[in-house]
Design a protein around this motif. Structure first.
Motif, PDB file in Angstrom:
ATOM      1  N   CYS A 146       0.691  -1.120  -0.015  1.00 20.68           N
ATOM      2  CA  CYS A 146       0.041  -0.004   0.123  1.00 20.68           C
ATOM      3  C   CYS A 146       0.875   1.093   0.018  1.00 20.68           C
ATOM      4  N   LEU A 147       1.919   1.409   0.798  1.00 20.83           N
ATOM      5  CA  LEU A 147       2.727   2.718   0.954  1.00 20.83           C
ATOM      6  C   LEU A 147       4.002   2.588  -0.028  1.00 20.83           C
ATOM      7  N   VAL A 148       4.147   1.638  -0.549  1.00 16.09           N
ATOM      8  CA  VAL A 148       5.323   1.840  -1.505  1.00 16.09           C
ATOM      9  C   VAL A 148       4.822   1.411  -3.042  1.00 16.09           C
ATOM     10  N   ASN A 149       4.555   0.097  -3.202  1.00 13.09           N
ATOM     11  CA  ASN A 149       4.345  -0.241  -4.600  1.00 13.09           C
ATOM     12  C   ASN A 149       3.123   0.133  -5.264  1.00 13.09           C
ATOM     13  N   GLY A 150       1.866   0.439  -4.232  1.00 10.54           N
ATOM     14  CA  GLY A 150       0.639   0.526  -4.804  1.00 10.54           C
ATOM     15  C   GLY A 150       0.803   2.168  -5.131  1.00 10.54           C
ATOM     16  N   LEU A 151       1.690   3.002  -4.732  1.00 13.46           N
ATOM     17  CA  LEU A 151       1.786   4.517  -5.007  1.00 13.46           C
ATOM     18  C   LEU A 151       2.850   4.903  -5.841  1.00 13.46           C
ATOM     19  N   PHE A 152       3.984   4.982  -5.061  1.00 11.15           N
ATOM     20  CA  PHE A 152       5.185   5.426  -5.795  1.00 11.15           C
ATOM     21  C   PHE A 152       5.678   4.655  -7.182  1.00 11.15           C
ATOM     22  N   HIS A 153       5.340   3.219  -7.166  1.00 12.97           N
ATOM     23  CA  HIS A 153       5.786   2.634  -8.430  1.00 12.97           C
ATOM     24  C   HIS A 153       4.932   2.846  -9.417  1.00 12.97           C
ATOM     25  N   ALA A 154       3.491   3.192  -9.105  1.00 14.48           N
ATOM     26  CA  ALA A 154       2.242   3.492  -9.941  1.00 14.48           C
ATOM     27  C   ALA A 154       2.908   5.090 -10.679  1.00 14.48           C
ATOM     28  N   TRP A 155       3.218   5.781  -9.923  1.00 18.06           N
ATOM     29  CA  TRP A 155       3.589   7.116 -10.336  1.00 18.06           C
ATOM     30  C   TRP A 155       5.069   7.195 -10.795  1.00 18.06           C
ATOM     31  N   GLY A 156       5.591   6.220 -11.367  1.00 13.28           N
ATOM     32  CA  GLY A 156       6.835   6.392 -12.026  1.00 13.28           C
ATOM     33  C   GLY A 156       8.053   5.701 -11.447  1.00 13.28           C
ATOM     34  N   ALA A 157       7.984   5.808  -9.971  1.00 16.47           N
ATOM     35  CA  ALA A 157       9.363   5.530  -9.255  1.00 16.47           C
ATOM     36  C   ALA A 157       9.803   4.125  -9.164  1.00 16.47           C
ATOM     37  N   GLU A 158      10.983   3.814  -9.269  1.00 21.38           N
ATOM     38  CA  GLU A 158      11.404   2.630  -9.340  1.00 21.38           C
ATOM     39  C   GLU A 158      12.645   2.305  -8.329  1.00 21.38           C
ATOM     40  N   ASP A 159      12.841   3.214  -7.580  1.00 20.84           N
ATOM     41  CA  ASP A 159      14.185   3.137  -6.651  1.00 20.84           C
ATOM     42  C   ASP A 159      13.391   3.652  -5.373  1.00 20.84           C
ATOM     43  N   VAL A 160      12.684   2.890  -4.626  1.00 20.87           N
ATOM     44  CA  VAL A 160      12.096   3.255  -3.167  1.00 20.87           C
ATOM     45  C   VAL A 160      12.735   2.551  -2.150  1.00 20.87           C
ATOM     46  N   HIS A 161      13.446   3.177  -1.203  1.00 19.31           N
ATOM     47  CA  HIS A 161      13.860   2.665  -0.063  1.00 19.31           C
ATOM     48  C   HIS A 161      12.984   2.754   1.064  1.00 19.31           C
ATOM     49  N   THR A 162      12.591   1.834   1.731  1.00 23.10           N
ATOM     50  CA  THR A 162      11.659   2.004   3.135  1.00 23.10           C
ATOM     51  C   THR A 162      12.262   1.622   4.257  1.00 23.10           C
ATOM     52  N   ASP A 163      12.319   2.053   5.230  1.00 24.30           N
ATOM     53  CA  ASP A 163      12.631   1.685   6.744  1.00 24.30           C
ATOM     54  C   ASP A 163      11.347   2.033   7.734  1.00 24.30           C
ATOM     55  N   ILE A 164      11.139   0.972   8.304  1.00 25.76           N
ATOM     56  CA  ILE A 164       9.819   0.907   9.197  1.00 25.76           C
ATOM     57  C   ILE A 164      10.663   0.755  10.493  1.00 25.76           C
ATOM     58  N   PHE A 165      10.255   1.585  11.620  1.00 26.43           N
ATOM     59  CA  PHE A 165      10.676   1.268  12.799  1.00 26.43           C
ATOM     60  C   PHE A 165       9.766   1.008  13.956  1.00 26.43           C
ATOM     61  N   TYR A 166       9.773  -0.021  14.188  1.00 28.99           N
ATOM     62  CA  TYR A 166       8.555  -0.601  15.194  1.00 28.99           C
ATOM     63  C   TYR A 166       9.070  -0.202  16.685  1.00 28.99           C
ATOM     64  N   ASN A 167       8.063  -0.276  17.345  1.00 28.45           N
ATOM     65  CA  ASN A 167       7.728  -0.278  18.787  1.00 28.45           C
ATOM     66  C   ASN A 167       8.552   1.064  19.227  1.00 28.45           C
ATOM     67  N   VAL A 168       8.150   1.926  18.729  1.00 23.26           N
ATOM     68  CA  VAL A 168       9.091   3.336  18.970  1.00 23.26           C
ATOM     69  C   VAL A 168       8.893   3.730  20.248  1.00 23.26           C
ATOM     70  N   HIS A 169       7.878   3.697  20.887  1.00 24.11           N
ATOM     71  CA  HIS A 169       7.629   4.043  22.286  1.00 24.11           C
ATOM     72  C   HIS A 169       7.806   3.028  23.137  1.00 24.11           C
ATOM     73  N   GLY A 170       8.233   2.013  22.758  1.00 26.05           N
ATOM     74  CA  GLY A 170       8.508   0.898  23.831  1.00 26.05           C
ATOM     75  C   GLY A 170      10.242   0.303  24.080  1.00 26.05           C
ATOM     76  N   VAL A 171      10.946   1.053  23.083  1.00 25.41           N
ATOM     77  CA  VAL A 171      12.221   0.677  23.098  1.00 25.41           C
ATOM     78  C   VAL A 171      13.409   1.907  23.979  1.00 25.41           C
ATOM     79  N   ASN A 172      14.400   1.367  24.279  1.00 27.63           N
ATOM     80  CA  ASN A 172      15.146   2.309  25.201  1.00 27.63           C
ATOM     81  C   ASN A 172      15.921   3.235  24.369  1.00 27.63           C
ATOM     82  N   HIS A 173      16.908   4.128  24.972  1.00 24.09           N
ATOM     83  CA  HIS A 173      17.425   5.121  24.146  1.00 24.09           C
ATOM     84  C   HIS A 173      18.636   4.786  23.464  1.00 24.09           C
ATOM     85  N   GLU A 174      19.144   3.466  23.566  1.00 21.27           N
ATOM     86  CA  GLU A 174      20.271   2.824  22.883  1.00 21.27           C
ATOM     87  C   GLU A 174      19.550   2.334  21.639  1.00 21.27           C
ATOM     88  N   ILE A 175      18.279   1.860  21.501  1.00 21.70           N
ATOM     89  CA  ILE A 175      17.769   1.356  20.176  1.00 21.70           C
ATOM     90  C   ILE A 175      17.194   2.428  19.409  1.00 21.70           C
TER      91      ILE A 175
END
Length: 200
Positions: free
Chosen positions: A149-178
């Motif tokens: 939905c957030l990459v292939n379904g949008l950016f690729h459809a509008w011409g982008a072929e080079d999309v890098h996505t990083d998803i950071f999970y549990n951002v409220h539950g990890v410590n400062h080092e993470i």
């Protein structure tokens, strides 16, 4: 080169998304790259694609504010989107931004069954924060759904072929080092993409 950052978080001062924004800016400046920041909440961007605007678009009539945003996108070689996952998708203000930008003439064209839209030839990186854990999203298949939905379904459809996505999970539950490790990843990914665009 031109680096456009689209930031969509209501807290641009103390949120982890704000820290990601600062890491992207710092990496760009270290590489001698100027950035254009479009902070959608700070801009009070109107995300509503009205019936009148849809009607006008068929006549090639585009509001000046949308022309301005399209201009930023067209000039950029690297586009960074920073946002939290809200209700399994883009924040409403970002969803509306993309709807309005992409709804108008020239944003999307189809040539011999291949899209050649406004993102053609651009490198895009996304940094998305999620409150839940990676294990839960993976077990339910949500991680694949987000990619569709957030990459292939949008950016690729509008011409982008080079999309890098990083998803950071549990951002409220990890410590400062993470958090530090996440921001380090953002920093070096941004540097890497700039180097690639500069042929290094």
């Amino acid at each position: 080169m031109k680096h456009l950052i689209i930031f969509a978080h209501p807290d641009d001062k103390t949120s982890f998304n704000a820290a990601i924004l600062n890491a992207v800016i710092d990496a760009s400046h270290r590489k001698g790259i100027d950035v254009e920041i479009r902070d959608l909440y700070l801009m009070h961007f109107n995300p509503v694609l009205s019936y009148q605007e849809t009607k006008d678009s068929k006549e090639g009539i585009i509001p000046d504010e949308i022309k301005n945003e399209q201009h930023y996108i067209e000039k950029a070689e690297l586009i960074t989107l920073i946002y939290p996952l809200f209700l399994m998708g883009y924040p409403a203000i970002l969803k509306g931004y993309l709807e309005r930008i992409l709804a108008h003439d020239g944003a999307y064209k189809l040539h011999t069954n291949k899209s050649a839209g406004i993102f053609s030839g651009k490198k895009i990186q996304e940094f998305i924060t999620v409150a839940n854990t990676e294990g839960k999203y993976h077990a339910l298949g949500f991680d694949k759904s987000l990619e569709d939905c957030l990459v292939n379904g949008l950016f690729h459809a509008w011409g982008a072929e080079d999309v890098h996505t990083d998803i950071f999970y549990n951002v409220h539950g990890v410590n400062h080092e993470i958090h530090r490790q996440m921001l380090e990843k953002v920093y070096f990914q941004t540097e890497k993409n700039i180097d690639l665009l500069n042929g290094q």
